[in-house]
Design an enzyme around this catalytic site. Sequence first.
Site, PDB file in Angstrom:
ATOM      1  N   SER A 177       8.315  68.890  40.534  1.00 54.88           N
ATOM      2  CA  SER A 177       7.958  69.710  41.697  1.00 54.88           C
ATOM      3  C   SER A 177       9.146  69.772  42.646  1.00 54.88           C
ATOM      4  CB  SER A 177       6.769  69.080  42.435  1.00 54.88           C
ATOM      5  OG  SER A 177       6.570  69.723  43.684  1.00 54.88           O
ATOM      6  N   TYR A 180       3.231  61.669  46.603  1.00 54.20           N
ATOM      7  CA  TYR A 180       3.359  62.688  45.545  1.00 54.20           C
ATOM      8  C   TYR A 180       4.848  63.011  45.349  1.00 54.20           C
ATOM      9  CZ  TYR A 180       2.844  67.270  43.231  1.00 54.20           C
ATOM     10  OH  TYR A 180       2.934  68.350  42.366  1.00 54.20           O
ATOM     11  N   LYS A 210       7.341  62.567  42.010  1.00 54.00           N
ATOM     12  CA  LYS A 210       8.083  63.663  41.372  1.00 54.00           C
ATOM     13  C   LYS A 210       9.590  63.369  41.353  1.00 54.00           C
ATOM     14  CE  LYS A 210       4.613  66.243  40.164  1.00 54.00           C
ATOM     15  NZ  LYS A 210       4.288  66.451  38.747  1.00 54.00           N
TER      16      LYS A 210
HETATM   17  N1  LIG Z   1       0.344  74.235  41.636  1.00 54.27           N
HETATM   18  C1  LIG Z   1       1.467  74.007  42.314  1.00 54.27           C
HETATM   19  O1  LIG Z   1       1.743  74.607  43.379  1.00 54.27           O
HETATM   20  C2  LIG Z   1       2.461  73.024  41.776  1.00 54.27           C
HETATM   21  C3  LIG Z   1       3.699  72.925  42.431  1.00 54.27           C
HETATM   22  C4  LIG Z   1       4.640  72.040  41.962  1.00 54.27           C
HETATM   23  C5  LIG Z   1       4.367  71.262  40.855  1.00 54.27           C
HETATM   24  N2  LIG Z   1       3.145  71.366  40.241  1.00 54.27           N
HETATM   25  C6  LIG Z   1       2.930  70.509  39.072  1.00 54.27           C
HETATM   26  O2  LIG Z   1       2.489  71.311  37.994  1.00 54.27           O
HETATM   27  C7  LIG Z   1       1.684  70.513  37.113  1.00 54.27           C
HETATM   28  C8  LIG Z   1       0.390  71.238  36.803  1.00 54.27           C
HETATM   29  O3  LIG Z   1      -0.331  71.415  38.009  1.00 54.27           O
HETATM   30  P1  LIG Z   1      -1.350  72.614  38.218  1.00 54.27           P
HETATM   31  O4  LIG Z   1      -1.104  73.106  39.584  1.00 54.27           O
HETATM   32  O5  LIG Z   1      -1.309  73.541  37.068  1.00 54.27           O
HETATM   33  O6  LIG Z   1      -2.739  71.818  38.245  1.00 54.27           O
HETATM   34  P2  LIG Z   1      -4.251  72.256  37.885  1.00 54.27           P
HETATM   35  O7  LIG Z   1      -4.400  73.733  37.827  1.00 54.27           O
HETATM   36  O8  LIG Z   1      -5.104  71.497  38.817  1.00 54.27           O
HETATM   37  O9  LIG Z   1      -4.433  71.709  36.400  1.00 54.27           O
HETATM   38  C9  LIG Z   1      -4.306  70.357  36.142  1.00 54.27           C
HETATM   39  C10 LIG Z   1      -4.611  70.110  34.685  1.00 54.27           C
HETATM   40  O10 LIG Z   1      -4.379  68.743  34.409  1.00 54.27           O
HETATM   41  C11 LIG Z   1      -5.567  68.154  33.886  1.00 54.27           C
HETATM   42  N3  LIG Z   1      -5.555  66.764  34.316  1.00 54.27           N
HETATM   43  C12 LIG Z   1      -5.662  66.266  35.563  1.00 54.27           C
HETATM   44  N4  LIG Z   1      -5.588  64.932  35.549  1.00 54.27           N
HETATM   45  C13 LIG Z   1      -5.412  64.564  34.258  1.00 54.27           C
HETATM   46  C14 LIG Z   1      -5.278  63.325  33.586  1.00 54.27           C
HETATM   47  N5  LIG Z   1      -5.311  62.168  34.243  1.00 54.27           N
HETATM   48  N6  LIG Z   1      -5.128  63.323  32.238  1.00 54.27           N
HETATM   49  C15 LIG Z   1      -5.101  64.485  31.550  1.00 54.27           C
HETATM   50  N7  LIG Z   1      -5.234  65.684  32.129  1.00 54.27           N
HETATM   51  C16 LIG Z   1      -5.388  65.723  33.470  1.00 54.27           C
HETATM   52  C17 LIG Z   1      -6.705  69.032  34.406  1.00 54.27           C
HETATM   53  O11 LIG Z   1      -7.860  69.036  33.578  1.00 54.27           O
HETATM   54  P3  LIG Z   1      -9.076  67.962  33.721  1.00 54.27           P
HETATM   55  O12 LIG Z   1      -9.549  68.067  35.130  1.00 54.27           O
HETATM   56  O13 LIG Z   1     -10.052  68.417  32.681  1.00 54.27           O
HETATM   57  O14 LIG Z   1      -8.483  66.633  33.397  1.00 54.27           O
HETATM   58  C18 LIG Z   1      -6.042  70.396  34.324  1.00 54.27           C
HETATM   59  O15 LIG Z   1      -6.086  70.885  33.004  1.00 54.27           O
HETATM   60  C19 LIG Z   1       1.532  69.164  37.804  1.00 54.27           C
HETATM   61  O16 LIG Z   1       2.481  68.273  37.282  1.00 54.27           O
HETATM   62  C20 LIG Z   1       1.850  69.468  39.250  1.00 54.27           C
HETATM   63  O17 LIG Z   1       2.308  68.339  39.951  1.00 54.27           O
HETATM   64  C21 LIG Z   1       2.199  72.217  40.679  1.00 54.27           C
END
Ligand SMILES: NC(=O)c1ccc[n+]([C@@H]2O[C@H](COP(=O)([O-])OP(=O)(O)OC[C@H]3O[C@@H](n4cnc5c(N)ncnc54)[C@H](OP(=O)(O)O)[C@@H]3O)[C@@H](O)[C@H]2O)c1
Length: 257
Positions: free
Chosen positions: A149, A162, A166
């Site tokens: 991130s 967080y 990262k």
């Molecule tokens: N969205 C943003 O703005 C953003 C920005 C920077 C970085 N990121 C990074 O991008 C990545 C994906 O985030 P996202 O925004 O796509 O999140 P998201 O839409 O909330 O999806 C998270 C996914 O991870 C699964 N998950 C959560 N905890 C888990 C665990 N302990 N074991 C296995 N699966 C797990 C969830 O499914 P279940 O609930 O079924 O487990 C879901 O499939 C993360 O690393 C996040 O830090 C996101």
Amino acid sequence: MAKMIDLFDMTGKVAIVTGASKGIGAAIAKGLAEQGAKVVICSRKQESLDLYTTALEKEGISITGIECNVSDEEQLKNLVNKTIELYEGIDVLVNCAATNPMFGPIEEMESSLFDKMINVNVKSIFTLSNLCLPSMRQRGGGSIINISSVEGLKPSPNLGIYSVTKAAVNMLTKSQAKEWGSDNIRANAICPGLVKTKLSAGIWKNAAFLQAFTERLPISKMAMPPEMVGLALYLASDAGSYTTGGIFNSDGGYMIS
Ligand SMILES: NC(=O)c1ccc[n+]([C@@H]2O[C@H](COP(=O)([O-])OP(=O)(O)OC[C@H]3O[C@@H](n4cnc5c(N)ncnc54)[C@H](OP(=O)(O)O)[C@@H]3O)[C@@H](O)[C@H]2O)c1
């Protein structure tokens, strides 16, 4: 003569994408499968995985969903063993699962939450990458993509720990790249900016905050998950064959805003 675009072809490759029943992981898994890879995704809930894989089936895309909480080492072993049973090896690992259970000041975070974030966001990448390593070595190489991130580069208020996790992911990525490069295993990190997913809902559902945030960005909007896929495909495929140890922003210009 082969075309340059063929370097993005993933036919014959096997990929695991964690945290991929929705959001960024789901989009990357779909992109890899569209490029011909055999893809295994995981999340904590089999029903969420089934919902997504069934929807993809209707588009003619076949992906396997295996329930796995990435903070549980036995479940990670099962994920790797089942993937190898199904597809005989692993070429690409996308570590995408992460958690951010608290928005608030560092001093108010309970130590159990600190441990949870370290386990899910950092230790799982260490463990799962190590578990995939023997298969990648056996197959003559591989690509690890850790979803980090911009918070790992520039911390925001109320996201302190967080951001710490990262930053650790970024350094783990560089160490993996350094130690495993001689095995033709590349490791890179993607640092997304604000992407519209469930994880970031607390931010983008606040209309005033979202407007103030996006106004300052060179690309004046938040991203949608498919906008993270192109970079992941580059890093996963032969197109990125000379790219390792990199920390790549895909942030609409957040880091220069
Ligand atoms: N969205 C943003 O703005 C953003 C920005 C920077 C970085 N990121 C990074 O991008 C990545 C994906 O985030 P996202 O925004 O796509 O999140 P998201 O839409 O909330 O999806 C998270 C996914 O991870 C699964 N998950 C959560 N905890 C888990 C665990 N302990 N074991 C296995 N699966 C797990 C969830 O499914 P279940 O609930 O079924 O487990 C879901 O499939 C993360 O690393 C996040 O830090 C996101």
